[in-house]
Design an enzyme around this catalytic site. Structure first.
Site, mmCIF file in Angstrom:
data_model
loop_
_atom_site.group_PDB
_atom_site.id
_atom_site.type_symbol
_atom_site.label_atom_id
_atom_site.label_comp_id
_atom_site.label_asym_id
_atom_site.label_seq_id
_atom_site.Cartn_x
_atom_site.Cartn_y
_atom_site.Cartn_z
ATOM 1 N N LYS A 116 18.836 51.439 -5.285
ATOM 2 C CA LYS A 116 19.521 51.566 -6.573
ATOM 3 C C LYS A 116 19.964 53.020 -6.787
ATOM 4 O O LYS A 116 21.106 53.293 -7.113
ATOM 5 C CB LYS A 116 18.589 51.101 -7.700
ATOM 6 C CG LYS A 116 19.174 51.260 -9.071
ATOM 7 C CD LYS A 116 18.272 50.653 -10.140
ATOM 8 C CE LYS A 116 18.754 51.072 -11.522
ATOM 9 N NZ LYS A 116 17.972 50.466 -12.601
ATOM 10 N N HIS A 163 -10.490 30.816 2.730
ATOM 11 C CA HIS A 163 -11.413 31.300 3.755
ATOM 12 C C HIS A 163 -11.576 32.808 3.688
ATOM 13 O O HIS A 163 -12.077 33.418 4.622
ATOM 14 C CB HIS A 163 -10.927 30.864 5.139
ATOM 15 C CG HIS A 163 -10.909 29.375 5.278
ATOM 16 N ND1 HIS A 163 -11.990 28.640 5.713
ATOM 17 C CD2 HIS A 163 -9.942 28.469 4.982
ATOM 18 C CE1 HIS A 163 -11.693 27.352 5.703
ATOM 19 N NE2 HIS A 163 -10.452 27.218 5.252
ATOM 20 N N LYS A 167 5.223 60.928 -6.985
ATOM 21 C CA LYS A 167 6.412 61.358 -6.229
ATOM 22 C C LYS A 167 6.558 62.877 -6.288
ATOM 23 O O LYS A 167 6.843 63.530 -5.278
ATOM 24 C CB LYS A 167 7.680 60.738 -6.838
ATOM 25 C CG LYS A 167 7.879 59.266 -6.538
ATOM 26 C CD LYS A 167 9.238 58.817 -7.081
ATOM 27 C CE LYS A 167 9.351 57.316 -7.133
ATOM 28 N NZ LYS A 167 10.572 56.844 -7.775
ATOM 29 N N GLU A 226 4.467 46.638 -12.208
ATOM 30 C CA GLU A 226 5.317 47.784 -12.550
ATOM 31 C C GLU A 226 5.929 47.577 -13.942
ATOM 32 O O GLU A 226 6.236 48.522 -14.650
ATOM 33 C CB GLU A 226 6.419 47.975 -11.492
ATOM 34 C CG GLU A 226 6.989 49.388 -11.464
ATOM 35 C CD GLU A 226 7.937 49.650 -10.303
ATOM 36 O OE1 GLU A 226 9.105 49.250 -10.386
ATOM 37 O OE2 GLU A 226 7.513 50.242 -9.296
ATOM 38 N N GLY A 266 15.193 47.805 -10.798
ATOM 39 C CA GLY A 266 14.959 47.646 -9.361
ATOM 40 C C GLY A 266 14.196 46.376 -9.028
ATOM 41 O O GLY A 266 14.562 45.626 -8.117
ATOM 42 N N ARG A 267 13.142 46.089 -9.792
ATOM 43 C CA ARG A 267 12.312 44.920 -9.465
ATOM 44 C C ARG A 267 12.952 43.613 -9.898
ATOM 45 O O ARG A 267 12.392 42.543 -9.691
ATOM 46 C CB ARG A 267 10.913 45.094 -10.061
ATOM 47 C CG ARG A 267 10.897 45.449 -11.528
ATOM 48 C CD ARG A 267 9.530 45.987 -11.930
ATOM 49 N NE ARG A 267 9.477 46.453 -13.309
ATOM 50 C CZ ARG A 267 9.805 47.682 -13.699
ATOM 51 N NH1 ARG A 267 10.260 48.550 -12.824
ATOM 52 N NH2 ARG A 267 9.705 48.036 -14.972
ATOM 53 N N GLU A 314 11.555 57.410 0.857
ATOM 54 C CA GLU A 314 11.300 56.543 2.009
ATOM 55 C C GLU A 314 12.602 55.993 2.583
ATOM 56 O O GLU A 314 12.852 56.024 3.789
ATOM 57 C CB GLU A 314 10.418 55.353 1.599
ATOM 58 C CG GLU A 314 9.009 55.709 1.172
ATOM 59 C CD GLU A 314 8.876 55.998 -0.315
ATOM 60 O OE1 GLU A 314 9.890 56.374 -0.956
ATOM 61 O OE2 GLU A 314 7.746 55.874 -0.836
#
Ligand code: F6P
Length: 523
Positions: A201, A379, A492, A348, A262-263, A207
């Site tokens: 965005k 399990h 950040k 978030e 963004g999400r 990253e």
């Protein structure tokens, strides 16, 4: 005023829901009264610790918090994300019509449909082999480079729609700044036939930009000509300036607007990897399904409104029964990445401790969301869910129709899921457990079953939008802004400072982990 001072909140605090869940479950027509069927999806909340009066009180709370008013303001494009001064309009991305919708005096619908048309043309060109790499070969490998919302949503949908994949095309997702993520994928890729989608965005995320630069170098080294990357890089972003500076021209950029969080962005051009993996028609069906849920959320009465109901049950569990977490358990291998997507979407959005007005909250907000696919989860951590000291509400998710040709497998899967839900709800008392306390189950542990007719693109879109709107409703009831994410900023900034220290040749004199790493030959 905080919402826990509202009369409806106080009434819920005084509400005594004394009947044990197993007694509630024995009531005639419990399933009929505590389930909701909408086309393509059934919600069975009969195993929640609620009676009719509990739900009525919860609905009062929704009314006092003006959920419906806030919902309408969101859909109308009002700037409800006040701390970023932005509208919240991921719902506009899935509106099929060009009916006007104004933000800051501009109709946003033509831009949305223009981008969708360009995505369709591009996707078709790649699939038909008309979009060729620099050396004239068609594309057979897509690598989406993005993180957070620019990764989790598309990655999850591409995984979920496994049965809809276009043959002959492999789609990879690279997100981590750990170079091993990109490196491992590049080992399998041929630069001549690889297309990178740089999904960000902001187009500034550490990253993503580090991985994008490394990918550009990898391609440049192969072609010995940076101009060659034109056929191998496209950008999905809101930041045209940064995209240009990176070396991608606007005709290779698929834009979206800053009113898409963004999400919540898998419905925007960030979903290009979905269209490429499955075909544009499938991507459109996904949007249509989400739009169907938008319509349901906007028009269904609150008592029959799936996102409102799910949200209220979550509020009951979190704020009044005091559970700290929520297990999201897809009994569907193809939905195995759903919990990872939901973790960002939910945590978030609603992991906040300050109200929209900046007041410190005195009630709990978003729970810890976790989960893995069933039956694998049985399990691993189900011991704790059944007999641990914490009550962990569960969302069990399954499809009526299997994604494979083996009905026996599906019967085993579904019976396991219902067995878990029943065991959590009704438990097993001391006598039935042979007077052995180790073998008793308290019961009373709440869960909801969400049953999709099948995992097709339309139902998936509808189902994901259901979760998005549940998050929205809960955010409104908690009085928080679900659409900012200041909590990710501090880390950040600190990482930027530490990177400078780690990268500098100067010796660090501090007695700490940073110095230890530098002295141990980090560089
Ligand atoms: O983790 C913080 C965040 O800002 C998320 O909200 C977002 O989805 C992610 O980083 C990636 O951001 P971008 O798409 O701008 O690269």
């Amino acid at each position: 005023m905080l919402n826990n001072a509202l009369p409806a909140w106080k009434a819920l605090e005084h509400h005594q829901q004394t009947s044990p869940l197993r007694t509630l479950l024995d009531a005639p027509n419990r399933f009929g009264d505590f389930s909701l069927k909408i086309p393509g999806l059934l919600l069975d909340y009969s195993r929640q610790r609620v009676a009719g009066d509990t739900l009525a009180l919860l609905q009062n709370l929704a009314k006092e918090c003006d959920v419906v008013g806030w919902r309408d303001r969101m859909f109308a494009g009002e700037k409800i994300n006040a701390s970023e001064n932005r509208a919240v309009l991921h719902t506009a991305l899935r509106r099929p019509s060009n009916e006007e919708l104004f933000v800051d005096g501009m109709d946003v619908m033509p831009g949305i449909h223009d981008t969708l048309d360009r995505m369709k043309k591009f996707t078709d060109a790649v699939h038909l082999g008309k979009w060729k790499g620099h050396t004239g070969r068609p594309i057979d490998t897509i690598i989406n480079i993005g993180i957070g919302g620019s990764d989790l949503g598309p990655r999850m949908v591409v995984r979920a729609l496994h049965n809809y994949h276009v043959k002959g095309l492999t789609v990879h997702f690279v997100s981590n700044v750990d170079g091993a993520d990109l490196y491992n994928v590049l080992q399998t890729a041929n630069p001549d036939t690889t297309l990178f989608l740089i999904a960000s965005k902001t187009f500034t995320t550490l990253e993503t930009m580090a991985n994008a630069r490394a990918a550009r170098e990898w391609a440049g080294a192969h072609f010995r000509d940076l101009a060659a990357i034109k056929q191998h890089f496209v950008a999905l972003s809101t930041n045209e300036k940064a995209v240009r500076e990176f070396g991608i021209s606007p005709e290779n950029m698929f834009p979206f607007e800053d009113w898409v969080g963004g999400r919540y962005s898998l419905w925007s051009s960030i979903g290009l990897s979905i269209a490429l993996a499955t075909g544009f028609k499938v991507f459109r069906q996904l949007l249509e399904g989400a739009h169907e849920m938008d319509n349901h959320f906007r028009t269904a009465a609150p008592e029959k409104n799936a996102p409102i109901l799910l949200a209220l049950l979550g509020i009951w569990n979190r704020n009044f029964l005091k559970s700290d977490s929520l297990a999201v358990l897809p009994y569907s291998q193809n939905l195995e990445l759903l919990p990872a997507w939901l973790q960002q979407a939910d945590m978030e959005s609603n992991g906040k401790h300050v109200s929209r007005d900046g007041e410190t909250l005195t009630h709990a907000t978003g729970p810890v969301v976790f989960g893995t696919s069933g039956t694998n989860c049985q399990h691993s951590y189900f011991q704790l869910i059944h007999q641990g000291t914490d009550i962990i509400p569960c969302d069990f998710i399954a499809t009526l129709k299997p994604d494979h040709p083996w009905p026996d497998h599906h019967a085993m899967l579904i019976s396991n899921m219902i067995a878990q839900a029943n065991a959590l709800a009704t438990g097993r008392d001391l006598v039935a457990s042979g007077n052995d306390p180790q073998r008793t189950f308290d019961g009373g542990r709440p869960s909801t079953i969400l049953l999709l007719d099948e995992l097709d693109p339309f139902n998936l879109g509808q189902f994901l939008a259901l979760y998005e709107h549940r998050i929205f409703v809960q955010g409104i009831i908690w009085g928080i802004n679900s659409f900012d994410q200041w909590g990710v900023e501090l880390g950040k900034v600190l990482a930027g400072d530490l990177l400078k220290i780690l990268s500098s040749p100067e010796k660090s004199e501090q007695n700490d982990i940073v110095s230890h790493i530098k002295q141990s030959g980090f560089r």
